[in-house]
Write a protein that holds these residues in place. Structure first.
Motif: not given
Ligand code: ADP
Ligand code: ADP
Length: 227
Positions: A140, A137, A131, A135, A167
């Motif tokens: 990550q 979080s 990715r 894409q 968070d």
């Molecule tokens: P976090 O609590 O770590 O901030 P998020 O709620 O932002 O997590 O993301 C949760 C999941 O969604 C993660 O597995 C992430 O890879 C996926 N994700 C977040 N944003 C995108 C995106 N723009 N496109 C694809 N997957 C996404």
């Protein structure tokens, strides 16, 4: 071993960010710089890799004055992780981690293989490897930032509030990962935070800074709590 001797940094506008710092950081230790915002933690950290030059005093690395070392060479041995992971947006996760080793002459194939191993070590779900950073979080992205710094295998790792933008649940997970990694890697880690709980949890040494850029206390975490 990193040694600050009478190090002061005064910015051109007159602000004294770091005031006469004397600090001895053992190789292989995990030292946390903690204190309120504006007390000179980041400035102290950035003097170690020569992003900032002291106004006076000296910093030595294994006895060598860093002001005599070429900054580019110096930084090859010093990984740097910041709050926003600072990933290259148009490269995949695995290529972000492989970039420095490729620049250093490792073949792309080998660098990618090593990158996947490091990504696994920092606990990234490997289905994310192809990715792009946008894409992922926030948590990550920070894992990828740590993996990228580790990929070059520097003896020193500087980490400036690396987990403060994620968070609390993700932060705790990253802290646990960091503790595990330190046990495995035996690197010299310097970690900046304004969160005393985080400092005490992660550090084997804690340097407490106070306003005006003064080092208030430097001790083992259990003695910091007692103070
Ligand atoms: P976090 O609590 O770590 O901030 P998020 O709620 O932002 O997590 O993301 C949760 C999941 O969604 C993660 O597995 C992430 O890879 C996926 N994700 C977040 N944003 C995108 C995106 N723009 N496109 C694809 N997957 C996404
Ligand atoms: P911390 O990391 O503890 O928040 P910093 O090292 O970033 O502290 O900053 C220490 C002090 O130096 C603060 O008062 C800050 O406003 C000031 N400062 C930081 N960078 C600059 C700069 N480039 N020019 C002038 N003052 C600065």
């Amino acid at each position: 071993m990193i040694e600050f001797s009478s190090v002061t940094k005064q910015y051109p506008d007159g602000t004294i960010a770091v005031d006469n710092l004397d600090l001895h950081i053992e190789s292989g230790s995990f030292t946390v710089f903690v204190g309120p915002s504006g007390c000179g933690k980041t400035t102290s950290m950035r003097m170690i890799n020569r992003m900032i030059t002291p106004t006076s005093g000296t910093i030595t690395l294994d006895g060598k004055d860093i002001s005599t070392v070429d900054p580019v060479k110096l930084r090859l041995g010093i990984g740097y992780v910041i709050q926003s992971a600072g990933l290259l947006p148009h490269r995949s996760v695995v290529d972000n981690v492989a970039t420095v080793p490729v620049l250093q002459g490792t073949s792309r194939r080998e660098a990618r293989k090593a990158a996947l191993e490091v990504l696994e070590r920092v606990g990234l779900d490997l289905s994310m490897a192809t990715r792009y950073p946008a894409q992922l979080s926030g948590g990550q992205q920070q894992r990828v930032g740590v993996a990228r710094a580790l990929a070059a295998d520097p003896p020193i790792l500087l980490m400036d509030e690396p987990f403060s933008a994620v968070d609390p649940v993700v932060r705790e997970d990253l802290q646990n990962e960091m503790q595990r990694l330190q046990g495995e890697l035996k690197k010299t880690i310097i970690f900046v935070t304004h969160d005393i709980d985080e400092a005490v949890k992660l550090g084997d040494h804690v340097a407490v800074f106070s306003r005006g850029g003064k080092l208030e206390q430097y001790d083992a975490p259990q003695r910091i709590l007692a103070a």
